[in-house]
Design an enzyme around this catalytic site. Structure first.
Site, short mmCIF file in Angstrom:
data_model
loop_
_atom_site.label_atom_id
_atom_site.label_comp_id
_atom_site.label_asym_id
_atom_site.label_seq_id
_atom_site.Cartn_x
_atom_site.Cartn_y
_atom_site.Cartn_z
CG HIS A 191 -5.91 3.99 1.62
ND1 HIS A 191 -7.22 4.00 1.22
CD2 HIS A 191 -5.92 3.59 2.92
CE1 HIS A 191 -7.99 3.62 2.23
NE2 HIS A 191 -7.23 3.36 3.27
CG HIS A 226 6.27 -7.22 3.51
ND1 HIS A 226 7.15 -8.25 3.75
CD2 HIS A 226 6.00 -7.28 2.18
CE1 HIS A 226 7.40 -8.90 2.62
NE2 HIS A 226 6.71 -8.33 1.64
CD GLU A 259 9.30 -6.15 -0.41
OE1 GLU A 259 8.27 -6.78 -0.10
OE2 GLU A 259 10.17 -6.62 -1.15
CD GLU A 270 -8.03 6.23 6.09
OE1 GLU A 270 -7.80 5.09 5.65
OE2 GLU A 270 -9.07 6.53 6.71
#
Lengths: 170, 170
Positions: free
Chosen positions: A119, A26, A92, A165
């Protein structure tokens, strides 16, 4: 022969045995208003909220989301925690209690100074359709496909201003 | 019945059809020295370098990595680009040319002020074994399992100081 790895400066040729079973699970970002962020990621990006972890001692709550049709996700809490821990592509969201009521609370997107994180990216089947969907949901664009030189990508902003993106698969 | 979603403030109950095929593909961080970062992620975390994108106009290079045994990765460049675009758990490292020669170049980890991005996380089969492997590679710890209250997690730092959480699967 299957692909092993691209050449690149510093690249370690083989996968060390000690890293077997490591999963890039994550990415964590802090969010000011969890209601706004959960609405955004579960609607605009179709993610599912798979686990919530409330921490009264530290006065924060963690929300774990991923993109899934849901059919493969166990209902049982403990089994679901294992499922979430073993898969990739989990987002998360950390909510430090009270920020949603603080008019001055804001987080740093990493793209203005000081730079660092840039990003997250979602790949999509059809960029134009995805952009239309963003517009339908009044999502703010940082860059539309037609802006600048790179017409195959777009950038939108999440409720905290983090950049997302959008690019077509492959 | 399969699990659908946890309740939570703002959570959208159903997955909108418009998001079908959306994949949370990658997370991008800027790195000062690609050789150091590629060595780190391909050795210490056993990731593979799957794609490199050099952009002379913008004077930057992008490196895409993921954890894979490699057997499922196509050798053909174009097929491999599609594979990388359709999977989750990709880490994108952005190298703005020249930073590696600039003694003052550094990136912001997002955890000191101004806060935003927090960390990436690898889940591992055995936390103690993973920490021993970090020590063997002289990786800097932000938090060892025995530090603080949360003994089931550790945090290490990558070459730019970005935090990486380590926690056992599930």
């Amino acid at each position: 022969m299957a692909f092993n790895t691209e050449n690149g400066p510093g690249v370690h040729e083989q996968v060390p045995g000690e890293t077997q079973g490591f999963v890039f699970n994550h990415t964590m970002i802090r969010v000011v208003d969890p209601e706004a962020s959960l609405a955004f990621y579960t609607k605009v990006f179709g993610m599912r909220l798979l686990r919530t972890s409330e921490n009264p001692n530290g006065e924060f709550t963690l929300y774990f989301l991923a993109t899934t049709e849901g059919d493969d996700v166990p209902e049982d809490d403990s089994e679901r925690a294992k499922y979430v821990g073993r898969r990739e592509g989990v987002l998360e969201l950390t909510h430090n209690w009270g920020t949603e009521k603080d008019p001055n609370a804001r987080y740093h997107d990493g793209n203005s100074e000081p730079q660092g994180f840039g990003h997250i990216c979602f790949t999509v089947p059809d960029l134009q359709a995805a952009c239309d969907w963003m517009d339908k949901n009044n999502v703010e664009f940082k860059k539309r496909p037609e802006d600048g030189r790179m017409h195959h990508i777009a950038f939108v902003k999440d409720p905290d201003g983090y950049w997302i993106e959008l690019v077509e698969h492959g």
